[in-house]
Design a protein around this motif. Structure first.
Motif, PDB file in Angstrom:
ATOM      1  N   GLU A  51       0.830  -1.208   0.000  1.00 34.41           N
ATOM      2  CA  GLU A  51       0.000   0.000   0.000  1.00 34.41           C
ATOM      3  C   GLU A  51       0.863   1.256   0.000  1.00 34.41           C
ATOM      4  OE1 GLU A  51      -3.644   2.162  -0.001  1.00 34.41           O
ATOM      5  OE2 GLU A  51      -3.012   0.189  -0.677  1.00 34.41           O
ATOM      6  N   VAL A  52       1.965   1.246   0.759  1.00 36.94           N
ATOM      7  CA  VAL A  52       2.892   2.389   0.736  1.00 36.94           C
ATOM      8  C   VAL A  52       3.430   2.566  -0.678  1.00 36.94           C
ATOM      9  CG1 VAL A  52       5.122   3.258   1.553  1.00 36.94           C
ATOM     10  CG2 VAL A  52       3.507   2.265   3.175  1.00 36.94           C
ATOM     11  N   HIS A  53       3.782   1.459  -1.323  1.00 37.24           N
ATOM     12  CA  HIS A  53       4.282   1.509  -2.702  1.00 37.24           C
ATOM     13  C   HIS A  53       3.244   2.136  -3.634  1.00 37.24           C
ATOM     14  CE1 HIS A  53       5.233  -0.103  -6.726  1.00 37.24           C
ATOM     15  NE2 HIS A  53       6.487  -0.003  -6.320  1.00 37.24           N
ATOM     16  N   ARG A  54       1.983   1.809  -3.416  1.00 35.73           N
ATOM     17  CA  ARG A  54       0.906   2.322  -4.267  1.00 35.73           C
ATOM     18  C   ARG A  54       0.737   3.831  -4.133  1.00 35.73           C
ATOM     19  NH1 ARG A  54      -4.231   3.867  -4.202  1.00 35.73           N
ATOM     20  NH2 ARG A  54      -4.498   3.623  -1.964  1.00 35.73           N
ATOM     21  N   VAL A  55       0.855   4.360  -2.910  1.00 39.58           N
ATOM     22  CA  VAL A  55       0.550   5.775  -2.682  1.00 39.58           C
ATOM     23  C   VAL A  55       1.777   6.694  -2.698  1.00 39.58           C
ATOM     24  CG1 VAL A  55      -1.540   5.232  -1.400  1.00 39.58           C
ATOM     25  CG2 VAL A  55       0.602   5.616  -0.151  1.00 39.58           C
ATOM     26  N   LEU A  56       2.977   6.139  -2.643  1.00 39.42           N
ATOM     27  CA  LEU A  56       4.182   6.964  -2.634  1.00 39.42           C
ATOM     28  C   LEU A  56       4.440   7.539  -4.024  1.00 39.42           C
ATOM     29  CD1 LEU A  56       6.480   7.808  -0.684  1.00 39.42           C
ATOM     30  CD2 LEU A  56       7.796   5.898  -1.607  1.00 39.42           C
ATOM     31  N   ARG A  57       4.777   8.792  -4.075  1.00 37.51           N
ATOM     32  CA  ARG A  57       5.071   9.446  -5.347  1.00 37.51           C
ATOM     33  C   ARG A  57       6.306   8.832  -6.003  1.00 37.51           C
ATOM     34  NH1 ARG A  57       4.540  15.916  -4.355  1.00 37.51           N
ATOM     35  NH2 ARG A  57       2.277  15.973  -4.525  1.00 37.51           N
TER      36      ARG A  57
ATOM     37  N   GLY B  72       9.865   8.515  -7.259  1.00 36.54           N
ATOM     38  CA  GLY B  72      11.054   9.182  -6.741  1.00 36.54           C
ATOM     39  C   GLY B  72      11.061   9.292  -5.231  1.00 36.54           C
ATOM     40  N   GLY B  73       9.945   8.912  -4.588  1.00 32.22           N
ATOM     41  CA  GLY B  73       9.859   8.964  -3.131  1.00 32.22           C
ATOM     42  C   GLY B  73      10.652   7.843  -2.488  1.00 32.22           C
ATOM     43  N   THR B  74      10.879   7.957  -1.184  1.00 36.24           N
ATOM     44  CA  THR B  74      11.624   6.953  -0.427  1.00 36.24           C
ATOM     45  C   THR B  74      10.820   6.526   0.789  1.00 36.24           C
ATOM     46  OG1 THR B  74      13.739   7.868  -1.131  1.00 36.24           O
ATOM     47  CG2 THR B  74      13.767   6.494   0.832  1.00 36.24           C
TER      48      THR B  74
ATOM     49  N   ARG C 121      16.952  -0.482  10.372  1.00 37.44           N
ATOM     50  CA  ARG C 121      16.466   0.698   9.650  1.00 37.44           C
ATOM     51  C   ARG C 121      16.595   0.382   8.158  1.00 37.44           C
ATOM     52  NH1 ARG C 121      19.764   6.013   9.434  1.00 37.44           N
ATOM     53  NH2 ARG C 121      20.527   5.042   7.541  1.00 37.44           N
ATOM     54  N   PHE C 122      15.497   0.580   7.430  1.00 37.36           N
ATOM     55  CA  PHE C 122      15.430   0.264   6.006  1.00 37.36           C
ATOM     56  C   PHE C 122      15.188   1.529   5.209  1.00 37.36           C
ATOM     57  CE2 PHE C 122      13.059  -2.744   8.597  1.00 37.36           C
ATOM     58  CZ  PHE C 122      13.756  -3.921   8.394  1.00 37.36           C
ATOM     59  N   THR C 123      15.827   1.639   4.067  1.00 41.95           N
ATOM     60  CA  THR C 123      15.559   2.713   3.130  1.00 41.95           C
ATOM     61  C   THR C 123      15.267   2.070   1.786  1.00 41.95           C
ATOM     62  OG1 THR C 123      17.119   4.135   4.295  1.00 41.95           O
ATOM     63  CG2 THR C 123      16.449   4.830   2.090  1.00 41.95           C
ATOM     64  N   GLN C 124      14.068   2.319   1.270  1.00 39.88           N
ATOM     65  CA  GLN C 124      13.637   1.710   0.001  1.00 39.88           C
ATOM     66  C   GLN C 124      13.125   2.811  -0.921  1.00 39.88           C
ATOM     67  OE1 GLN C 124      11.842  -2.149   2.238  1.00 39.88           O
ATOM     68  NE2 GLN C 124      11.041  -1.734   0.249  1.00 39.88           N
ATOM     69  N   PRO C 125      13.925   3.221  -1.918  1.00 36.95           N
ATOM     70  CA  PRO C 125      13.416   4.199  -2.880  1.00 36.95           C
ATOM     71  C   PRO C 125      12.492   3.535  -3.896  1.00 36.95           C
ATOM     72  CG  PRO C 125      15.698   3.683  -3.365  1.00 36.95           C
ATOM     73  CD  PRO C 125      15.316   2.911  -2.132  1.00 36.95           C
ATOM     74  N   LEU C 126      11.564   4.324  -4.399  1.00 37.33           N
ATOM     75  CA  LEU C 126      10.631   3.828  -5.403  1.00 37.33           C
ATOM     76  C   LEU C 126      11.200   4.069  -6.778  1.00 37.33           C
ATOM     77  CD1 LEU C 126       7.882   2.583  -5.979  1.00 37.33           C
ATOM     78  CD2 LEU C 126       6.916   4.879  -5.862  1.00 37.33           C
TER      79      LEU C 126
END
Length: 94
Positions: A14-20, A22-24, A89-94
């Protein structure tokens, strides 16, 4: 965070769906090497309860399971400053 693995997968999707574009997506979760892991009341799926608070502890394979379309950019472990907790701690850019 007492979400099941399936609920976590749904949430990340769901985060993937709504994140713009280039968002992270940056988030933290309890590490399965934390002192509280495998202690207290077990609820299955690496969820353990202490003092009425249930926590899902993340093993490395759950950390490596990003949703489709994500890149797992950074993974760091650290100790919280104000509570005795070992975290991912995770960082996942779209």
């Amino acid at each position: 965070m007492a979400l099941s693995t399936k609920e976590i997968q749904t949430l990340v999707g769901e985060v993937h769906r709504v994140l713009r574009p280039g968002g992270t997506f940056l988030y933290t979760a309890c590490h399965n090497r934390d002192a509280y892991y495998d202690t207290g009341a077990a609820h299955g799926d690496d969820i353990f309860e202490h003092g009425g608070f249930a926590v899902h502890f993340f093993p490395r394979d759950l950390v490596s399971m990003p949703a489709d379309g994500w890149t797992l950019d950074e993974v760091h472990t650290f100790d919280a400053e104000d509570v005795p907790c070992h975290l991912w701690r995770f960082t996942q850019p779209l």
